[in-house]
Scaffold this motif. Sequence first.
Motif, PDB file in Angstrom:
ATOM      1  N   LYS A 139       0.822  -1.213   0.000  1.00 43.74           N
ATOM      2  CA  LYS A 139       0.000   0.000   0.000  1.00 43.74           C
ATOM      3  C   LYS A 139       0.851   1.256   0.000  1.00 43.74           C
ATOM      4  N   ASP A 140       1.991   1.222   0.677  1.00 44.84           N
ATOM      5  CA  ASP A 140       2.801   2.437   0.747  1.00 44.84           C
ATOM      6  C   ASP A 140       3.532   2.740  -0.553  1.00 44.84           C
ATOM      7  N   MET A 141       3.492   1.823  -1.513  1.00 41.03           N
ATOM      8  CA  MET A 141       4.032   2.120  -2.838  1.00 41.03           C
ATOM      9  C   MET A 141       3.021   2.924  -3.650  1.00 41.03           C
ATOM     10  N   PHE A 142       1.749   2.733  -3.358  1.00 44.61           N
ATOM     11  CA  PHE A 142       0.671   3.476  -4.013  1.00 44.61           C
ATOM     12  C   PHE A 142      -0.160   4.109  -2.902  1.00 44.61           C
ATOM     13  N   LYS A 143       0.407   5.082  -2.228  1.00 41.86           N
ATOM     14  CA  LYS A 143      -0.084   5.548  -0.942  1.00 41.86           C
ATOM     15  C   LYS A 143      -1.539   6.000  -0.954  1.00 41.86           C
ATOM     16  N   ASN A 144      -1.959   6.716  -1.990  1.00 39.02           N
ATOM     17  CA  ASN A 144      -3.307   7.271  -2.022  1.00 39.02           C
ATOM     18  C   ASN A 144      -4.253   6.478  -2.916  1.00 39.02           C
ATOM     19  N   ALA A 145      -3.826   5.310  -3.373  1.00 33.23           N
ATOM     20  CA  ALA A 145      -4.636   4.529  -4.316  1.00 33.23           C
ATOM     21  C   ALA A 145      -5.571   3.569  -3.590  1.00 33.23           C
ATOM     22  N   GLN A 146      -6.719   3.269  -4.235  1.00 39.27           N
ATOM     23  CA  GLN A 146      -7.628   2.230  -3.752  1.00 39.27           C
ATOM     24  C   GLN A 146      -7.231   0.877  -4.326  1.00 39.27           C
ATOM     25  N   PHE A 147      -6.796   0.883  -5.574  1.00 33.20           N
ATOM     26  CA  PHE A 147      -6.312  -0.331  -6.199  1.00 33.20           C
ATOM     27  C   PHE A 147      -5.433   0.019  -7.389  1.00 33.20           C
ATOM     28  N   VAL A 148      -4.852  -1.003  -8.018  1.00 34.24           N
ATOM     29  CA  VAL A 148      -3.858  -0.821  -9.071  1.00 34.24           C
ATOM     30  C   VAL A 148      -4.285  -1.599 -10.305  1.00 34.24           C
ATOM     31  N   ILE A 149      -4.157  -0.971 -11.460  1.00 33.30           N
ATOM     32  CA  ILE A 149      -4.455  -1.648 -12.721  1.00 33.30           C
ATOM     33  C   ILE A 149      -3.314  -1.392 -13.703  1.00 33.30           C
ATOM     34  N   ARG A 150      -3.338  -2.096 -14.840  1.00 35.82           N
ATOM     35  CA  ARG A 150      -2.241  -1.995 -15.802  1.00 35.82           C
ATOM     36  C   ARG A 150      -2.679  -1.210 -17.045  1.00 35.82           C
ATOM     37  N   SER A 151      -1.793  -0.390 -17.561  1.00 35.79           N
ATOM     38  CA  SER A 151      -2.082   0.390 -18.762  1.00 35.79           C
ATOM     39  C   SER A 151      -1.618  -0.359 -20.007  1.00 35.79           C
ATOM     40  N   SER A 152      -2.061   0.142 -21.159  1.00 30.48           N
ATOM     41  CA  SER A 152      -1.563  -0.392 -22.426  1.00 30.48           C
ATOM     42  C   SER A 152      -1.639   0.700 -23.481  1.00 30.48           C
ATOM     43  N   GLY A 153      -0.865   0.536 -24.552  1.00 30.32           N
ATOM     44  CA  GLY A 153      -0.891   1.513 -25.628  1.00 30.32           C
ATOM     45  C   GLY A 153       0.119   2.620 -25.432  1.00 30.32           C
ATOM     46  N   ASN A 154       0.205   3.503 -26.435  1.00 32.90           N
ATOM     47  CA  ASN A 154       1.254   4.517 -26.465  1.00 32.90           C
ATOM     48  C   ASN A 154       0.749   5.956 -26.437  1.00 32.90           C
ATOM     49  N   SER A 155      -0.547   6.162 -26.291  1.00 30.74           N
ATOM     50  CA  SER A 155      -1.063   7.522 -26.449  1.00 30.74           C
ATOM     51  C   SER A 155      -0.696   8.450 -25.302  1.00 30.74           C
ATOM     52  N   MET A 156      -0.314   7.900 -24.127  1.00 39.06           N
ATOM     53  CA  MET A 156       0.061   8.763 -23.003  1.00 39.06           C
ATOM     54  C   MET A 156       1.570   8.800 -22.773  1.00 39.06           C
ATOM     55  N   ILE A 157       2.331   8.225 -23.693  1.00 38.76           N
ATOM     56  CA  ILE A 157       3.782   8.377 -23.681  1.00 38.76           C
ATOM     57  C   ILE A 157       4.110   9.845 -23.979  1.00 38.76           C
ATOM     58  N   PRO A 158       5.057  10.467 -23.307  1.00 41.02           N
ATOM     59  CA  PRO A 158       6.069   9.874 -22.419  1.00 41.02           C
ATOM     60  C   PRO A 158       5.664   9.851 -20.945  1.00 41.02           C
ATOM     61  N   THR A 159       4.481  10.392 -20.616  1.00 36.08           N
ATOM     62  CA  THR A 159       4.112  10.489 -19.207  1.00 36.08           C
ATOM     63  C   THR A 159       3.912   9.123 -18.578  1.00 36.08           C
ATOM     64  N   TYR A 160       3.145   8.258 -19.264  1.00 33.37           N
ATOM     65  CA  TYR A 160       2.856   6.919 -18.744  1.00 33.37           C
ATOM     66  C   TYR A 160       3.230   5.890 -19.802  1.00 33.37           C
ATOM     67  N   PRO A 161       4.236   5.059 -19.540  1.00 35.84           N
ATOM     68  CA  PRO A 161       4.639   4.049 -20.517  1.00 35.84           C
ATOM     69  C   PRO A 161       3.616   2.924 -20.616  1.00 35.84           C
ATOM     70  N   SER A 162       3.631   2.234 -21.736  1.00 33.84           N
ATOM     71  CA  SER A 162       2.753   1.083 -21.908  1.00 33.84           C
ATOM     72  C   SER A 162       3.104   0.012 -20.886  1.00 33.84           C
ATOM     73  N   ASP A 163       2.085  -0.681 -20.382  1.00 28.03           N
ATOM     74  CA  ASP A 163       2.230  -1.758 -19.398  1.00 28.03           C
ATOM     75  C   ASP A 163       2.613  -1.250 -18.007  1.00 28.03           C
ATOM     76  N   ALA A 164       2.484   0.047 -17.758  1.00 25.39           N
ATOM     77  CA  ALA A 164       2.774   0.571 -16.425  1.00 25.39           C
ATOM     78  C   ALA A 164       1.692   0.130 -15.448  1.00 25.39           C
ATOM     79  N   TRP A 165       2.084  -0.009 -14.177  1.00 26.45           N
ATOM     80  CA  TRP A 165       1.115  -0.250 -13.105  1.00 26.45           C
ATOM     81  C   TRP A 165       0.628   1.107 -12.610  1.00 26.45           C
ATOM     82  N   ILE A 166      -0.682   1.326 -12.695  1.00 21.16           N
ATOM     83  CA  ILE A 166      -1.281   2.628 -12.393  1.00 21.16           C
ATOM     84  C   ILE A 166      -2.085   2.547 -11.102  1.00 21.16           C
ATOM     85  N   GLY A 167      -1.740   3.382 -10.115  1.00 19.24           N
ATOM     86  CA  GLY A 167      -2.530   3.482  -8.889  1.00 19.24           C
ATOM     87  C   GLY A 167      -3.667   4.469  -9.096  1.00 19.24           C
TER      88      GLY A 167
END
Length: 257
Positions: A139-167
């Motif tokens: 939990k302390d890795m994603f301090k303010n998150a309720q849960f974590v999911i995975r991203s895909s695709g390239n449209s939010m690069i460079p801010t969020y890479p594909s396959d990132a774990w998103i809190g």
Amino acid sequence: MLPSERLKKVIEYLNMDIEPFSKSIGRKRSQGIRDVLSGKAKTIDDKFANQIILAHPNISKVFLMTGEGDVSNLENDAEKEAQSNKEEDNSYLTHRRDKKNGDDEDLIPIFDRTLAMQGRITGSLIPTTETDKTGLVRKDMFKNAQFVIRSSGNSMIPTYPSDAWIGIRRINERILNPGSVYVIDVGSDLILKRIYYKDDDQYSGFLVCLSDNTMLEEGGARKGKLKYPPFEVSLTDVLGVYKVTDYYRPNEIEVLK
């Protein structure tokens, strides 16, 4: 410390110019900010402070209002928290995995459901049931998150890479901070985008979804146009809005099964 000095330190800490900073806190014009910086406005009122804190929760409201303490609120500073966690020993994770009857209150669930960064997908949506979780993470890795999911695709690069774990954590869609990144649940689609109100009107009934990737099409009928163009979503189609709190690249966290 004068209000002008406190605000200047905040803007410098965020590494932003005045105009982007103004837009980030939902202000159409930057004159009010310039008035504080110039000393024309003698105070930072509570409404102004709350706009800043809502947009940038890592900023200390105590510092903003009084000048006491540090610019950043260390408990909410996701960047410092993430960096600290990346440097930690993994012995804690091993301990949690091996503990047969341990209490999972210091862990949060991961739902490995593909999150659309560039458009339309179908599949299970968030929040999912407890039995659908595919793992746990500290939990302390994603301090303010309720849960974590995975991203895909390239449209939010460079801010969020594909396959990132998103809190993420759920919020009220009526109090969005324009220009921040959210996950939008619209029935059969999950969308990760930078969100604005249509025409900057909170009550327009529509959200405008923008991608951070400004790559242009190189050929065909759409040559020279944005590869990931903005699009609108009606609030009547929105089942849930989730604020992005943190993210990690795939190799930066260990998932506990």
